[in-house]
Scaffold this active site. Sequence first.
Site, mmCIF file in Angstrom:
data_model
loop_
_atom_site.group_PDB
_atom_site.id
_atom_site.type_symbol
_atom_site.label_atom_id
_atom_site.label_comp_id
_atom_site.label_asym_id
_atom_site.label_seq_id
_atom_site.Cartn_x
_atom_site.Cartn_y
_atom_site.Cartn_z
ATOM 1 N N ASP A 114 0.842 -1.188 0.000
ATOM 2 C CA ASP A 114 0.000 0.000 0.000
ATOM 3 C C ASP A 114 0.881 1.243 0.000
ATOM 4 O O ASP A 114 1.643 1.469 0.949
ATOM 5 C CB ASP A 114 -0.909 -0.009 1.227
ATOM 6 C CG ASP A 114 -1.875 1.162 1.247
ATOM 7 O OD1 ASP A 114 -2.183 1.692 0.176
ATOM 8 O OD2 ASP A 114 -2.315 1.545 2.349
ATOM 9 N N ASP A 326 -1.728 5.122 -5.714
ATOM 10 C CA ASP A 326 -2.003 4.207 -4.610
ATOM 11 C C ASP A 326 -2.133 2.785 -5.134
ATOM 12 O O ASP A 326 -3.158 2.414 -5.713
ATOM 13 C CB ASP A 326 -3.285 4.642 -3.888
ATOM 14 C CG ASP A 326 -3.582 3.803 -2.655
ATOM 15 O OD1 ASP A 326 -2.728 2.977 -2.283
ATOM 16 O OD2 ASP A 326 -4.658 3.980 -2.069
#
Length: 602
Positions: A114, A326
């Site tokens: 992440d 992201d």
Amino acid sequence: MYIDLGFRMVGLCGVASWFLLLFVARSANAGEESSNAELRPRFLPRDQLLRLPIVARDAGAGHPASSGNGTVNGTQPHAVKSSAGWSAVSGGHDRQSFYALIQAGGINFRVVLDTGSSDLWILSSACETEACNSQPRYPLSYQSPSFQSVNGNTTVFSASYADGSGVSGIVAREKVELAGLVVANQTFGLISDSNVSLSDQESGFLGLGFPRLSTISTREVNDSRPFLTNLAEQGLIDYPLFGFSLTRNLTGSLSLGAIDASVVTFPQNISWNDVAQFSPVSAESNTSGYLHWAIPLTSFGVNGTQLVPLPSQARATDNVSLALFDVGTPGFYGPYSDVSRLYNLIEGARLVDAASGQWVVPCDTNIPISLTFGSYDYILQPSDYIIGPASGSPSSCFSWPRALPPSADGLDWQIGIAFLQTVYTIFSYGINAKESPKIGLYPLGTRPVSTNTTGTLVHPSPQTMTAFTPQTTIQADLPNSLIPTPTFTTPAYAFNTSVPATIGGIVQSGLATSTYSPILAHVQATTGFNASVLPTISPSPSVTTITTNGITTTSAVSSTPLHLGVPPGWSGAGPSLTSGVGVTLVVILGVQFAWHLVFRTW
């Protein structure tokens, strides 16, 4: 078995201490300060995405799970010996994220990667929620020689996400290894309560963001840094960067300290974009700094028609629309003001769910859309941005982008896997006092992109586009009437605008050690650079080819089976490592852990 049956009986006070710790950890979110709410990781609703999954394509080559170093080319002078690492990554079957294999205390775990958060957290055997029971967990009964307690195991770890999910537990230290790179005494969250949805035997998250986004307070935990920050600040990698290659067949790679030479064959074609700084929140500090992997979005387009973004926080961001990159987001998202204009240019597109910002397009469309960063226009074909057909209307397909209301942090666009599968993405961490963070984009395959020296954007004709071929139907009934595009009130900007923030810019701390020699300090998105100085890494081959007496034989490289959540020397059959932990075992673990808490130092 292998639960250290030589545990010592302790008094009820020990058991009470253990359950008190659990209570404190599970109550963490209730007492969390809200002053820095905008510093939380960005995490979009996973349950919503499960209702409309990314189009299910065959996994193809399967899911690599092993990691290790490859062959490295190019190093930088450091007082500390540096290196680079390469790890295979796999996409989860829910098609919402990619995971990699790490070791914590010598125990193998799969962790979701992440770039929208910064902390490492791992489920522990103390977590008995539905979200934990089916996943491998760090066994608290294991006396890891590299485990270190933090403040007597009383420092609470908690992380909450935008979809309302969260985790809580305690902060601890452990030796962590990823792709052959080791950080001793890495701080991480040892989770005792979670409602974060995980799949594919994943056990936690590894955040690759900036330290400012960490939820572990350095006031409470001395020298606490995210994993990537430790690699960069200690000079443990050849250059402070990492790169992602993500594919539609749920395979890919993560390189640390170097770029993947098996993917990036012409590094001079990488375009570089400066990352944006963010002003402080309230009394956080009196200086701006790096917070998110966010860069300006120059424009977006449909079939060659370019549109200028409308920033939701135009005054605060100097009329720049920021896009967060992201890898933990499955598709990509934009503000309603931009997304609605994009779909207005696609004939037959219509909004079908205002709450989730979901549009549909004709499944047989051959119209390309584009996102422009710097002067480079990245083309998405229908096969890139279409999710899949609706069962109630098979000629209409759900598609990216989805729309979001304006946010207080000024991040208008969130660029996830659907786009990242079309490029090799490099996250350059920056160097204290020498170089600002940057994101490098390298188009994959023959994908069209503007490479003109004049900066003129080149658009392919619709006839060259790859049409979407439906493979999975999404169970959904579409509304029979048109849904109006909703309007929103823009929230107040969360950051202190009296402290200016720039795109790019040199900072004195929080990035990589200044012992690195800068390579990208003066590179711009529209100009070339000396690509030969970038360190590269070549992954170890998955097959070996041997020629003897003119006869060539090829064989697969053998790999040792891996057990997830199993400490070294354990059999892997212990029930504490899987679901179905009985009440008796919980009490045993509680008693044993209480012994460590009360009478021993981990």
